[in-house]
Design an enzyme around this catalytic site. Structure first.
Site, PDB file in Angstrom:
ATOM      1  N   GLY A   1       1.266  -1.376  -0.171  1.00  0.00           N
ATOM      2  CA  GLY A   1      -0.343  -0.396   0.062  1.00  0.00           C
ATOM      3  C   GLY A   1       0.981   1.584  -0.165  1.00  0.00           C
ATOM      4  O   GLY A   1       1.762   0.931  -0.434  1.00  0.00           O
TER       5      GLY A   1
ATOM      6  N   ARG B   1     -13.242  13.376  14.044  1.00  0.00           N
ATOM      7  CA  ARG B   1     -14.579  12.403  14.294  1.00  0.00           C
ATOM      8  C   ARG B   1     -14.655  11.523  16.085  1.00  0.00           C
ATOM      9  O   ARG B   1     -15.636  10.687  15.319  1.00  0.00           O
ATOM     10  CB  ARG B   1     -13.382  11.229  13.567  1.00  0.00           C
ATOM     11  CG  ARG B   1     -12.511  11.551  12.292  1.00  0.00           C
ATOM     12  CD  ARG B   1     -12.606  10.308  11.214  1.00  0.00           C
ATOM     13  NE  ARG B   1     -11.562  11.419  10.347  1.00  0.00           N
ATOM     14  CZ  ARG B   1     -11.013  10.512   9.167  1.00  0.00           C
ATOM     15  NH1 ARG B   1     -10.129   9.573   9.601  1.00  0.00           N
ATOM     16  NH2 ARG B   1     -11.019  11.009   8.168  1.00  0.00           N
TER      17      ARG B   1
ATOM     18  N   GLU C   1      -0.759   2.434   8.905  1.00  0.00           N
ATOM     19  CA  GLU C   1      -1.491   1.552   9.479  1.00  0.00           C
ATOM     20  C   GLU C   1      -0.730   0.830  10.537  1.00  0.00           C
ATOM     21  O   GLU C   1      -1.916   0.221  11.669  1.00  0.00           O
ATOM     22  CB  GLU C   1      -2.690   1.436   9.235  1.00  0.00           C
ATOM     23  CG  GLU C   1      -4.132   1.342   9.915  1.00  0.00           C
ATOM     24  CD  GLU C   1      -5.017   1.086   8.773  1.00  0.00           C
ATOM     25  OE1 GLU C   1      -5.339   1.984   7.551  1.00  0.00           O
ATOM     26  OE2 GLU C   1      -6.328   1.517   9.552  1.00  0.00           O
TER      27      GLU C   1
ATOM     28  N   ARG D   1      -7.081   9.470  15.062  1.00  0.00           N
ATOM     29  CA  ARG D   1      -6.780  10.062  14.341  1.00  0.00           C
ATOM     30  C   ARG D   1      -7.604  11.434  13.343  1.00  0.00           C
ATOM     31  O   ARG D   1      -8.777  11.067  13.031  1.00  0.00           O
ATOM     32  CB  ARG D   1      -6.482   8.671  13.015  1.00  0.00           C
ATOM     33  CG  ARG D   1      -5.370   9.547  12.160  1.00  0.00           C
ATOM     34  CD  ARG D   1      -5.343   8.765  10.698  1.00  0.00           C
ATOM     35  NE  ARG D   1      -6.598   7.761   9.838  1.00  0.00           N
ATOM     36  CZ  ARG D   1      -7.692   7.962   8.929  1.00  0.00           C
ATOM     37  NH1 ARG D   1      -6.556   9.374   8.775  1.00  0.00           N
ATOM     38  NH2 ARG D   1      -8.120   7.622   8.193  1.00  0.00           N
TER      39      ARG D   1
HETATM   40  C1  LIG Z   1     -12.426   4.120   2.890  1.00  0.00           C
HETATM   41  C2  LIG Z   1     -11.777   5.099   3.534  1.00  0.00           C
HETATM   42  C3  LIG Z   1     -10.743   5.892   2.958  1.00  0.00           C
HETATM   43  C4  LIG Z   1      -9.947   6.980   3.430  1.00  0.00           C
HETATM   44  N1  LIG Z   1      -9.883   8.265   3.798  1.00  0.00           N
HETATM   45  C5  LIG Z   1      -8.378   8.640   3.992  1.00  0.00           C
HETATM   46  C6  LIG Z   1      -8.118   9.787   3.554  1.00  0.00           C
HETATM   47  O1  LIG Z   1      -8.890  10.655   3.196  1.00  0.00           O
HETATM   48  N2  LIG Z   1      -6.883  10.339   4.050  1.00  0.00           N
HETATM   49  C7  LIG Z   1      -6.397   9.508   5.039  1.00  0.00           C
HETATM   50  O2  LIG Z   1      -5.009  10.204   5.381  1.00  0.00           O
HETATM   51  N3  LIG Z   1      -6.266   8.527   4.850  1.00  0.00           N
HETATM   52  C8  LIG Z   1      -7.593   7.703   5.302  1.00  0.00           C
HETATM   53  N4  LIG Z   1      -7.837   6.479   5.282  1.00  0.00           N
HETATM   54  C9  LIG Z   1      -7.120   5.765   5.688  1.00  0.00           C
HETATM   55  C10 LIG Z   1      -6.114   5.416   4.789  1.00  0.00           C
HETATM   56  O3  LIG Z   1      -5.839   5.272   3.436  1.00  0.00           O
HETATM   57  C11 LIG Z   1      -4.727   4.233   5.637  1.00  0.00           C
HETATM   58  O4  LIG Z   1      -4.203   4.539   6.487  1.00  0.00           O
HETATM   59  C12 LIG Z   1      -3.826   3.526   4.570  1.00  0.00           C
HETATM   60  O5  LIG Z   1      -4.072   4.504   3.515  1.00  0.00           O
HETATM   61  C13 LIG Z   1      -3.314   2.485   4.732  1.00  0.00           C
HETATM   62  O6  LIG Z   1      -1.749   2.606   3.865  1.00  0.00           O
HETATM   63  P1  LIG Z   1      -1.157   1.293   4.470  1.00  0.00           P
HETATM   64  O7  LIG Z   1      -0.104   1.223   3.527  1.00  0.00           O
HETATM   65  O8  LIG Z   1      -0.531   1.296   6.086  1.00  0.00           O
HETATM   66  O9  LIG Z   1      -2.204   0.337   4.430  1.00  0.00           O
HETATM   67  P2  LIG Z   1      -2.732  -0.352   3.196  1.00  0.00           P
HETATM   68  O10 LIG Z   1      -2.501   0.718   1.931  1.00  0.00           O
HETATM   69  O11 LIG Z   1      -3.341  -1.314   3.262  1.00  0.00           O
HETATM   70  O12 LIG Z   1      -1.784  -1.949   2.394  1.00  0.00           O
HETATM   71  C14 LIG Z   1      -1.678  -3.083   3.394  1.00  0.00           C
HETATM   72  C15 LIG Z   1      -1.277  -3.878   2.853  1.00  0.00           C
HETATM   73  O13 LIG Z   1      -0.670  -5.139   3.034  1.00  0.00           O
HETATM   74  C16 LIG Z   1      -0.821  -6.146   2.259  1.00  0.00           C
HETATM   75  N5  LIG Z   1      -1.080  -7.958   2.716  1.00  0.00           N
HETATM   76  C17 LIG Z   1      -1.928  -6.840   4.323  1.00  0.00           C
HETATM   77  N6  LIG Z   1      -1.511  -8.461   4.926  1.00  0.00           N
HETATM   78  C18 LIG Z   1      -0.667  -9.380   4.267  1.00  0.00           C
HETATM   79  C19 LIG Z   1      -0.776  -9.990   4.373  1.00  0.00           C
HETATM   80  N7  LIG Z   1      -0.745 -10.882   5.246  1.00  0.00           N
HETATM   81  N8  LIG Z   1       0.326 -10.840   3.622  1.00  0.00           N
HETATM   82  C20 LIG Z   1       1.078  -9.950   2.114  1.00  0.00           C
HETATM   83  N9  LIG Z   1       0.402  -9.204   1.822  1.00  0.00           N
HETATM   84  C21 LIG Z   1      -0.627  -8.434   3.219  1.00  0.00           C
HETATM   85  C22 LIG Z   1      -1.658  -6.554   1.359  1.00  0.00           C
HETATM   86  O14 LIG Z   1      -2.214  -6.872   0.208  1.00  0.00           O
HETATM   87  C23 LIG Z   1      -2.154  -4.607   0.906  1.00  0.00           C
HETATM   88  O15 LIG Z   1      -0.688  -4.252  -0.135  1.00  0.00           O
HETATM   89  C24 LIG Z   1      -9.110   5.728   4.681  1.00  0.00           C
HETATM   90  C25 LIG Z   1      -9.430   4.902   4.886  1.00  0.00           C
HETATM   91  C26 LIG Z   1      -9.928   3.814   4.400  1.00  0.00           C
HETATM   92  C27 LIG Z   1     -10.852   2.339   4.467  1.00  0.00           C
END
Ligand SMILES: Cc1cc2nc3c(=O)[nH]c(=O)nc-3n(C[C@H](O)[C@H](O)[C@H](O)COP(=O)(O)OP(=O)(O)OC[C@H]3O[C@@H](n4cnc5c(N)ncnc54)[C@H](O)[C@@H]3O)c2cc1C
Ligand code: SF4
Ligand code: FES
Lengths: 250, 638
Positions: B42, B331, B426, B436
């Protein structure tokens, strides 16, 4: 409402595959199409059968993971809608629904409705980026980009990479997908220095990956859940021709 | 045990710069001798994999989707914060830092938040350089809007698809590295275990989701960037595949789980309809810039068409209760306020679990075309799901589980208590405290991935010898056997209930008892129910198919099995925290007018739990939090 589903079942890439018929009962109009399938799967599991495998993740119409051909149309008949955002109120009691996977040479079937779309990633790897290093870039406001250009780039950037355009095209062309990325980067100052190389590399990649040619059927635009316009294909063509003209720098 | 977050001391303004200078470097020629595993692609993982690859490390990256472009970061709509102060409305790094510490209800580490605020500006520059089409004005300058919990306009956005555009930026950087062969991408792989050798993270065990094969990968360091776990509530705004699996498996291998009870309930989601629903859809919080939130003053009016309820009969409760922030209250506060109105019998819609979000005043003020331009896609999405037109009648919204502020404990280097195990985005607990603020998760993901881990991981790499432990080490085999054992067990039960049914059961317990408000009694009830559902899972689940094939039921079963253990730790954390703060509201701890009551004297720490076996009590480790730059104060948005 009650529906009859004809679903493509295929155990694996080598399996021949066939349509099987299931009943979906007491479907609420407020359910999404995938929620309806979840229910059908719960019944299949309880009767000891293998549930239908299908790709999905966000269920919000944005990740591009869901991919089903419904009654002959990728993502179903509702315009500008992914399968996961298709709601059952679009159907009537007693409807028969045909559900099949994306079909294209470049998208081999993995199981049931799941296909392998990694060819789209390969096209992106060929040049769908602006080559900037992390850090050491200019202040964001040093590059002025007028609103019409930013909007044009954004219109193109909305592509979710679902591949419906490929599935809809009689030639299985990935032109709409590729054109969206080429057009986005071609109009932005950041993407310009590499524009020639990019369009050449990406068009070569679509052929290498087994996608067909574009012969202007416009089925792609009609199927695209994000409304990506065929005007970007015209832009890609122009960029391609431009890239063939030798520049004075080379 | 008292944990040390290893935050730099001295003046906070220069803390990150000084720290960066003090850290060790890895010689460019040596970088390629190191292999780094990045789980999750992500924003956090994608940015990290791309940047580390570009720096010259050997990177292997993993995700469970078919392409890194589909990580759940893509769903973020609203925007990303940065302290650019382009609108000249008084923003600064200090103010972003201040808002974030206060917004998190004083439960985050100051130095980490400072660093986040500082690098926020680089993020915007980086993304623009990648070609992310942020909104611009006619003169070509970047446009901003405001978000809940802030009084300045510091949020950058790309229509309602900011997360998608930022992720595509990271994905394109990653694609470039994959092409350059510095990153090897493994899609459709799920990490099912962490391999720890002599207390140090040395690899992972994955399942190839297409063939079902169990695969081992070694690395000199492992980075988890696996996103959030609020699907423990079953209905949430997260994607269907979001799980606790990766971080839970790390917890079982000794990593500490910090503050799991801090989960964010987002105020502006589309209310639930029917009982077959599989997820809740978020409507971007940016809608609260122009939308006014209200419920009827009288319960008798709730059944009426909203347009027939006169202005004086409406209760704009956020504007009434929080005059200075109004509809932009943070929030946790906006969510709880919505629940209060509904509990008071004034909720709207079929389920009476909804409040209005009304754009009439904004449409009268600026015209529908401008509103359409700002939020058009959200109105379309709303209409698809509810069959109602948000321009003609107010939308209905209700809070839903959305984000996990808690996660694996990490120090200032984003390293967990297991050496070599780093956690980003996250999946870690670091910067948001108990709540948050909007538009700051995207910021954290990219800050961690682009601008923090490339520096801090070097410090660790410089202290180890590369490539000492590979897949032939017995720990890899042991881990693979364990994973296979669990899979075989799940497949052999052949009970009566589907994974979906059991997940719903867990979800309803979590929502009722550990949801927006918790009490001693509700938490104890959950602690009784969770093991019962877990027992039923291990005795009565029906997982069809076999291990050696694409098997989605098996994938879901594994995720649920982990949730069923994780949920218990989350509930225990909530029970132990005898205070209310941010996303954690204990009904026993509130002020007379219903606001959260923190207890700084006894709870000003991060709670980091050490797993001691499924049927044993986890052990609590505390990291005391010191507030030297923002004074601990009652968080008021009045
Ligand atoms: C609907 C929605 C709207 C949002 N809007 C906002 C916003 O406007 N502004 C803001 O700042 N934040 C927003 N957020 C929060 C934000 O999008 C997320 O917190 C953030 O994008 C998380 O990023 P990340 O890279 O940590 O995880 P993610 O993008 O969730 O990536 C997780 C990655 O881990 C991989 N993965 C997970 N478990 C495993 C496993 N066991 N094995 C292999 N791969 C795995 C997945 O394949 C993925 O590639 C929003 C969230 C949601 C749900
Ligand atoms: S152009 Fe449209 S149909 Fe094609 S991949 Fe992109 S979003 Fe899907
Ligand atoms: S599941 Fe994400 S677009 Fe349909």
């Amino acid at each position: 409402m009650n529906l009859t589903l004809h679903v493509w079942r295929q155990k694996g890439p080598q399996d021949k595959g066939k349509l099987e018929t299931y009943q979906a009962k007491d479907v609420s109009p407020d359910e999404s199409f995938l929620e309806m399938l979840d229910e059908v799967n719960d019944h299949l599991i309880k009767s000891g059968k293998d549930p239908i495998a299908f790709d999905h993740d966000c269920r919000e119409g944005i990740c591009g993971m869901c991919s089903q051909v419904i009654n002959g149309r990728p993502h179903g008949q509702q315009e500008l809608t992914t399968v996961c955002q298709l709601h059952m109120r679009q159907f009537k009691d007693g409807d028969e629904i045909f559900i099949e996977p994306w079909r294209a040479r470049a998208f081999p079937i993995i199981k049931d409705l799941i296909v392998d779309r990694s060819a789209l990633d390969a096209v992106m790897q060929a040049g769908g980026y602006a080559s900037c290093h992390t850090g050491g870039v200019a202040d964001a406001n040093d590059l002025l980009i007028g609103k019409p250009v930013a909007d044009y780039a954004m219109d193109a950037a909305e592509c979710i990479g679902c591949g419906a355009c490929v599935a809809a095209c009689p030639n299985s062309s990935a032109m709409l997908f590729t054109s969206a990325k080429v057009a986005q980067l071609a109009v932005l100052p950041q993407g310009k220095p590499e524009a020639r190389r990019r369009v050449q590399a990406m068009t070569k990649a679509i052929l290498d990956e087994g996608f067909g040619n574009c012969t202007n059927h416009y089925e792609c635009e009609a199927a695209c859940p994000k409304g990506i316009s065929v005007k970007f294909i015209a832009k890609l063509n122009r960029e391609y021709i431009k890239s063939m003209v030798p520049s004075s720098a080379e | 045990m008292i944990l040390d977050g290893k935050a730099p001391t001295g003046p906070i303004e220069t803390s990150w710069d000084r720290h960066r200078f003090d850290m060790k470097l890895v010689n460019p020629a040596n970088k390629r001798k190191f292999k780094i595993l990045v789980v999750g692609t992500g924003l956090a993982g994608g940015a990290a994999a791309a940047t580390l690859g570009e720096l010259g490390y050997n990177v292997e990256a993993f995700c469970y989707q078919d392409s890194p472009r589909r990580a759940h970061s893509i769903a973020a709509q609203g925007g990303i914060n940065a302290a650019k102060n382009y609108p000249s409305d008084g923003d600064s790094i200090y103010r972003l830092f201040y808002d974030t510490v206060k917004g998190g209800d004083f439960r985050a580490r100051e130095a980490d938040v400072w660093r986040l605020a500082q690098v926020s500006n680089n993020i915007i520059d980086q993304c623009v350089a990648q070609g992310v089409p942020f909104a611009r004005d006619y003169a070509g300058y970047l446009d901003n809007r405001s978000f809940g919990g802030a009084q300045v306009s510091r949020t950058f956005y790309a229509r309602g698809q900011t997360g998608q555009q930022l992720l595509l930026g990271a994905y394109s950087a990653l694609s470039r590295q994959i092409k350059n062969k510095t990153v090897k991408m493994f899609a459709r792989r799920e990490m099912l275990d962490l391999v720890v050798v002599d207390g140090v993270a040395k690899g992972i065990t994955c399942r190839n989701l297409i063939t079902g094969e169990i695969e081992s990968y070694w690395g000199d360091a492992v980075i988890l960037a696996t996103g959030g776990f609020v699907n423990v509530f079953y209905l949430s705004t997260n994607a269907m595949g979001c799980s606790a699996t990766a971080i839970w498996k790390a917890t079982k291998k000794g990593a500490y789980m910090a503050n799991p009870c801090y989960t964010q309930i987002h105020p502006t989601c589309i209310p639930q309809h029917g009982d077959k629903q599989s997820k809740l859809t978020l409507m971007s919080e940016s809608l609260r810039n122009d939308g006014r939130v209200w419920v009827p003053k009288r319960a008798e009016d709730c059944g009426k068409h909203p347009n027939q309820i006169a202005e004086e009969d409406r209760d704009y409760y956020l504007e009434r209760k929080y005059p200075s922030f109004g509809n932009l209250a943070p929030r946790d506060i906006a969510s709880r306020a919505a629940k209060e109105q509904c509990d008071d019998g004034r909720g709207v819609g079929d389920t009476k679990r909804g409040v209005y979000l009304d754009f009439q005043a904004a449409i009268d003020r600026v015209g529908q075309p401008l509103i359409q331009q700002r939020y058009g896609n959200l109105f379309d999405m709303y209409e698809k799901i509810t069959d109602e037109n948000g321009y003609e009648r107010p939308m209905r919204i209700y809070p839903a589980p959305h984000y996990s502020m808690g996660g694996l404990w990490v120090d200032y280097h984003c390293m967990s208590n297991i050496p070599g195990l780093f956690v980003l985005g996250e999946a870690n607990f670091s910067v948001h405290g108990a709540n948050r603020l909007g538009a700051s998760a995207l910021m954290q993901g990219l800050a961690d991935g682009y601008f923090v881990i490339p520096y801090t991981i070097a410090q660790y790499m410089a202290s180890i010898t590369p490539g000492q432990i590979k897949e032939d080490h017995p720990e890899f085999k042991k881990s693979a056997e364990e994973v296979k054992g669990q899979i075989d067990k799940m497949l052999s039960i052949k009970g009566k209930k589907t994974v979906g049914e059991l997940h719903r059961e867990l979800g309803s317990v979590m929502w009722e008892d550990v949801g927006m408000a918790r009490s001693d009694a509700s938490l104890k009830h959950a602690l009784q129910r969770i093991p019962e559902i877990r027992d039923e899972f291990w005795n009565n689940v029906n997982v069809t198919g076999t291990a050696g094939e694409l098997n989605q039921q098996l994938e879901n079963a594994g995720r649920l099995a982990d949730f069923l253990e994780f949920a218990e730790m989350m509930t225990k954390d909530a029970l132990h925290r005898e205070e209310s703060c941010g996303g954690h509201f204990r009904t026993e701890h509130q002020t007379e007018d219903g606001e959260a009551m923190r207890d700084d004297e006894n709870f000003c720490y991060a709670a980091a739990w050490e797993f001691k076996g499924v049927d044993n009590e986890p052990e609590l480790h505390k990291e005391p939090l010191k507030f030297e730059n923002v004074k601990l104060a009652v968080r008021s948005y009045k």
